[in-house]
Each structure stands twice: as C-alpha cells, then as structure tokens.
Design a protein around this motif. Structure first.
Motif, PDB file in Angstrom:
ATOM      1  N   VAL A  86     -15.118  15.669  21.406  1.00 20.56           N
ATOM      2  CA  VAL A  86     -16.108  14.644  21.790  1.00 20.56           C
ATOM      3  C   VAL A  86     -15.906  14.185  23.238  1.00 20.56           C
ATOM      4  O   VAL A  86     -16.856  14.170  24.028  1.00 20.56           O
ATOM      5  N   ILE A  87     -14.680  13.844  23.573  1.00 22.08           N
ATOM      6  CA  ILE A  87     -14.418  13.323  24.926  1.00 22.08           C
ATOM      7  C   ILE A  87     -14.718  14.381  26.000  1.00 22.08           C
ATOM      8  O   ILE A  87     -15.460  14.098  26.948  1.00 22.08           O
ATOM      9  N   PRO A  88     -14.181  15.604  25.878  1.00 20.10           N
ATOM     10  CA  PRO A  88     -14.526  16.600  26.899  1.00 20.10           C
ATOM     11  C   PRO A  88     -16.013  16.914  26.967  1.00 20.10           C
ATOM     12  O   PRO A  88     -16.531  17.179  28.054  1.00 20.10           O
ATOM     13  N   SER A  89     -16.713  16.834  25.841  1.00 15.85           N
ATOM     14  CA  SER A  89     -18.159  17.077  25.855  1.00 15.85           C
ATOM     15  C   SER A  89     -18.878  16.052  26.723  1.00 15.85           C
ATOM     16  O   SER A  89     -19.807  16.394  27.466  1.00 15.85           O
ATOM     17  N   ILE A  90     -18.469  14.804  26.608  1.00 15.36           N
ATOM     18  CA  ILE A  90     -19.088  13.727  27.393  1.00 15.36           C
ATOM     19  C   ILE A  90     -18.811  13.965  28.882  1.00 15.36           C
ATOM     20  O   ILE A  90     -19.720  13.913  29.721  1.00 15.36           O
ATOM     21  N   ILE A 106     -26.475   8.532  30.065  1.00 20.51           N
ATOM     22  CA  ILE A 106     -27.062   8.551  28.736  1.00 20.51           C
ATOM     23  C   ILE A 106     -27.036   9.979  28.153  1.00 20.51           C
ATOM     24  O   ILE A 106     -26.810  10.186  26.964  1.00 20.51           O
ATOM     25  N   LYS A 107     -27.230  10.957  29.037  1.00 21.03           N
ATOM     26  CA  LYS A 107     -27.121  12.356  28.601  1.00 21.03           C
ATOM     27  C   LYS A 107     -25.690  12.676  28.160  1.00 21.03           C
ATOM     28  O   LYS A 107     -25.463  13.404  27.188  1.00 21.03           O
ATOM     29  N   ALA A 108     -24.749  12.129  28.892  1.00 16.55           N
ATOM     30  CA  ALA A 108     -23.337  12.342  28.547  1.00 16.55           C
ATOM     31  C   ALA A 108     -23.026  11.721  27.181  1.00 16.55           C
ATOM     32  O   ALA A 108     -22.358  12.335  26.341  1.00 16.55           O
TER      33      ALA A 108
END
Lengths: 160, 45
Positions: A86-90, A106-108
C-alpha cells in the motif's frame, strides 16, 4: 503541516504547529512531541515544512501493516493496512502522475486504496491544500462507501 | 485519544516551487479529516 494517526493523539497536530511556528524544524518538533508523550509507541506522525524538511515516526506499538515512504516533495505514512504494497503504491503513483498538487495527491491516495488500503476498507477521507495566501482546497468526506471517489467527485465539482 | 481498530493512510506533499502544500488522508474510521491532518498557511512556517 502534520499528519497524526494510529492511536491518534490530536495534540501532536495542535502543539506541533505551534512549535513549527516558533521556528523549530520538523525533526525538533517531532522529538519534542515524542519526549512529552508516554504513549509515543502507539503513534504514527509525519511532519513537513515549507522548506521541505521532513520528519516521520512510527511507534513500535503501531499495528501492521504499517509503513513510511519519503521523497524530496512528499511523505507517505499508513497503518493497519491490507498489505505491504500500500505505502509504495501511494509513493509510486505520486511520483508517476502529473497535474496539480491536489490531483496528484488524490490519485496517490486512490492507488493506495486500490492496492488494498485499510484492512477493512475506507470510510472517510479528506484533502487540504494551502497556498501562500489562502486555503486552496479543503474537502472532507466523513462517511461514505467509496470516500476517495467521493473526494474526487467533490474536487471536480469545484473545478467546473 | 481515539482507539484505532481501523487503518489510516496519508500523504503530505509540497509542490516543487513550494507554493502549495497539502495533506490527503483516507481511513476506515469516520471523519478522518477532523483528526489526522493539521495545516497552517505557508507564510507562517
């Protein structure tokens, strides 16, 4: 600016902003707040100032999955997440995406949700962007089945 | 203090020219915007 979460102690936000306004750096501010808090190991906190100085803390008692990511222009923190992605995806989405700051953030956030997000799904969301003279964006979604999509809808309404 | 049985994820970011900064946050609990993000104007930091 400050995000205070996990077993949230709102004083980190209120007192933290006061310390930043007095000229303390984010790291000095964070150290002061942690020193005065017996529950520090339950907190997750991120602080950044206009000079792009960053400080972040995740206590030993903060529930998994939790994580932090820092870049030149951002900090991501999260806890009780569905997985370690989750964190790396953001962070990756923020670095990859274009547009203005509100849209990038917001996309992040949406990328975080799509990679699992909160273990039990999201119920609320918020976006605040400030400029040099005023609050540019302040949107809250307090209770919603898809709060990040609702945040996007509200942001788009503002721009019509 | 609020007990947390739900997760939260946040991003704090600043524009490359340092003219805008913001927080975006989502949570499994209600009304996360009232607890997690704390902002002041750019002038005072």
């Amino acid at each position: 600016m400050i995000a205070t979460q996990a077993y949230t102690n709102v004083a980190y936000g209120i007192k933290g902003l006061e310390l930043l306004a007095k000229g303390l750096s984010p790291k000095e501010t964070l150290n002061r707040l942690l020193m005065e808090d017996l529950g520090r190991e339950l907190r997750q906190v991120a602080i950044m100032d206009s000079k792009k100085r960053e400080a972040v803390f995740t206590g030993a008692g903060v529930p998994e999955w939790h994580g932090e990511a820092m870049g030149e222009n951002y900090i991501v923190i999260g806890n009780l997440l569905a997985g370690k992605n989750v964190i790396p995806s953001i962070a990756e989405e923020f670095e990859r995406t274009g547009g203005d700051l509100a849209w990038m953030m917001i996309k992040a956030l949406k990328a975080g949700s799509e990679s699992g997000g909160d273990q039990r799904g999201e119920k609320s969301a918020a976006l605040i962007v400030v400029g040099t003279e005023k609050v540019e964006v302040k949107i809250k979604v307090d209770e919603h089945k898809a709060p990040i999509n609702e945040l996007i809808r509200k942001l788009e309404i503002r721009r019509r | 203090m609020k007990k947390s049985r739900t997760g939260t994820f946040s991003i704090l970011a600043i524009s490359p020219d340092s003219k805008l900064m913001g927080v975006a946050v989502a949570s499994g609990s209600t009304s996360v915007g009232d607890r997690v993000p704390h902002m002041q104007s750019l002038e005072s930091v």
